[in-house]
Scaffold this motif. Structure first.
Motif, mmCIF file in Angstrom:
data_model
loop_
_atom_site.group_PDB
_atom_site.id
_atom_site.type_symbol
_atom_site.label_atom_id
_atom_site.label_comp_id
_atom_site.label_asym_id
_atom_site.label_seq_id
_atom_site.Cartn_x
_atom_site.Cartn_y
_atom_site.Cartn_z
ATOM 1 N N PRO A 1 0.827 -1.211 0.000
ATOM 2 C CA PRO A 1 0.000 0.000 0.000
ATOM 3 C C PRO A 1 0.867 1.270 0.000
ATOM 4 N N THR B 1 1.655 4.809 0.211
ATOM 5 C CA THR B 1 0.798 5.834 0.815
ATOM 6 C C THR B 1 1.608 7.077 1.168
ATOM 7 N N THR C 1 0.783 10.734 3.191
ATOM 8 C CA THR C 1 -0.210 11.539 3.902
ATOM 9 C C THR C 1 0.381 12.880 4.314
ATOM 10 N N THR D 1 -3.315 6.923 -1.775
ATOM 11 C CA THR D 1 -2.642 5.630 -1.670
ATOM 12 C C THR D 1 -2.780 4.889 -2.991
ATOM 13 N N PHE E 1 -2.612 0.882 -4.141
ATOM 14 C CA PHE E 1 -2.462 -0.514 -3.737
ATOM 15 C C PHE E 1 -1.907 -1.323 -4.903
ATOM 16 N N GLY F 1 -6.486 4.940 -4.137
ATOM 17 C CA GLY F 1 -7.501 5.138 -3.115
ATOM 18 C C GLY F 1 -7.135 6.317 -2.236
ATOM 19 N N ALA G 1 -6.482 7.512 2.024
ATOM 20 C CA ALA G 1 -6.252 7.098 3.410
ATOM 21 C C ALA G 1 -6.531 8.261 4.352
ATOM 22 N N GLN H 1 -6.147 9.331 8.563
ATOM 23 C CA GLN H 1 -5.155 8.957 9.574
ATOM 24 C C GLN H 1 -5.340 9.778 10.839
ATOM 25 N N LYS I 1 -4.979 4.158 10.573
ATOM 26 C CA LYS I 1 -5.371 4.599 9.231
ATOM 27 C C LYS I 1 -6.595 3.813 8.786
ATOM 28 N N ARG I 2 -7.444 4.471 8.006
ATOM 29 C CA ARG I 2 -8.545 3.800 7.329
ATOM 30 C C ARG I 2 -8.405 4.084 5.836
ATOM 31 N N TYR I 3 -8.314 3.011 5.071
ATOM 32 C CA TYR I 3 -8.156 3.131 3.626
ATOM 33 C C TYR I 3 -9.501 2.927 2.938
ATOM 34 N N ASP J 1 -11.680 -1.662 2.319
ATOM 35 C CA ASP J 1 -11.533 -0.537 3.246
ATOM 36 C C ASP J 1 -10.842 -0.995 4.530
#
Length: 226
Positions: free
Chosen positions: A113, A115, A117, A137, A139, A165, A167, A169, A188-190, A214
């Motif tokens: 992933p 990413t 941020t 992000t 993947f 996608g 993310a 945080q 984190k939530r993706y 997710d």
């Protein structure tokens, strides 16, 4: 009176000297983090695009959780604003639920992933700095294989499409000493979507589904500021 002020001033200086001089990151600092990370996917089928195997009604899928080491590198643009990227590789099996209960559909799919941020940090010299962040992000799915249930139905190859996608945080850094060592806790939530396609040995498509992926990614470990 002067003596009283002097004593008060001396006490204040002594107390200040007991606090870490730079117990928090400042503009221009780098911070490296060594973390243990729980990856907990929250995935499901959102659409069946091709079905040449006859999926049972109510078919859905769930991926297993995994615990992996990760590394994060962070650069502070200002005392409160930073950029962070992470590196880690996680591996998951995907099993059926509902009408597909007990059927393995994906075996040993590895995910990278990538990413980045942007984070905003609160707090100051007390060494405790909570933050929030968000960013893009990408993947990358590596060496994914069809699960045993799909192999039994003739699947020879599986492809999961690499996808962009988002993310979100939140977390905190807590200074342990004034030499740059700290504790870091991060969640984190993706949010992203991908297609999965199973084909047979001739290249004919047996099944193609669209998936909502997710995952929650929860990390904790040590931070080193320099």
């Amino acid at each position: 009176m002067k003596k009283t002020h002097a004593l008060k001033g001396g006490a204040a200086l002594a107390f200040a000297a007991m606090l870490p001089a730079t117990a928090y990151a400042e503009a221009g600092d780098f911070q490296a983090k060594l973390l243990g990370t729980l990856v907990a996917p929250d995935a499901s089928i959102t659409e069946v695009k091709v079905d040449n195997i006859g999926l049972p009604a109510g078919s859905d899928t769930r991926a297993n959780d995994n615990f992996v080491p990760t590394v994060a590198i962070e650069y502070f643009l200002t005392d409160n604003l930073s950029l962070e990227t992470i590196a880690g590789l996680t591996q998951h099996d995907v099993d059926g639920v509902g009408g597909l209960a007990g059927a393995e559909t994906v075996s040993d799919a590895k995910i990278l992933p990538a990413t980045l941020t942007v984070k905003y940090h609160f707090g100051n010299a007390d060494g405790f700095k909570p933050y929030i962040g968000a960013g893009p992000t990408y993947f990358v799915f590596i060496d994914e294989q069809p699960g045993t249930a799909l192999v039994a139905l003739g699947a020879d190859r599986l492809q999961l499409n690499d996808k962009f996608g988002v993310a979100l945080q939140a977390g905190f850094d807590l200074a342990i000493n004034d030499s740059g060592l700290g504790l870091s806790v991060d969640a984190k939530r993706y949010f992203l979507r991908t297609d999965a396609s199973w084909t047979d040995a001739t290249g004919a498509e047996l099944l193609r589904t669209r998936h909502e992926i997710d995952p929650w990614v929860i990390s904790a470990g040590l931070a080193f500021r320099f």
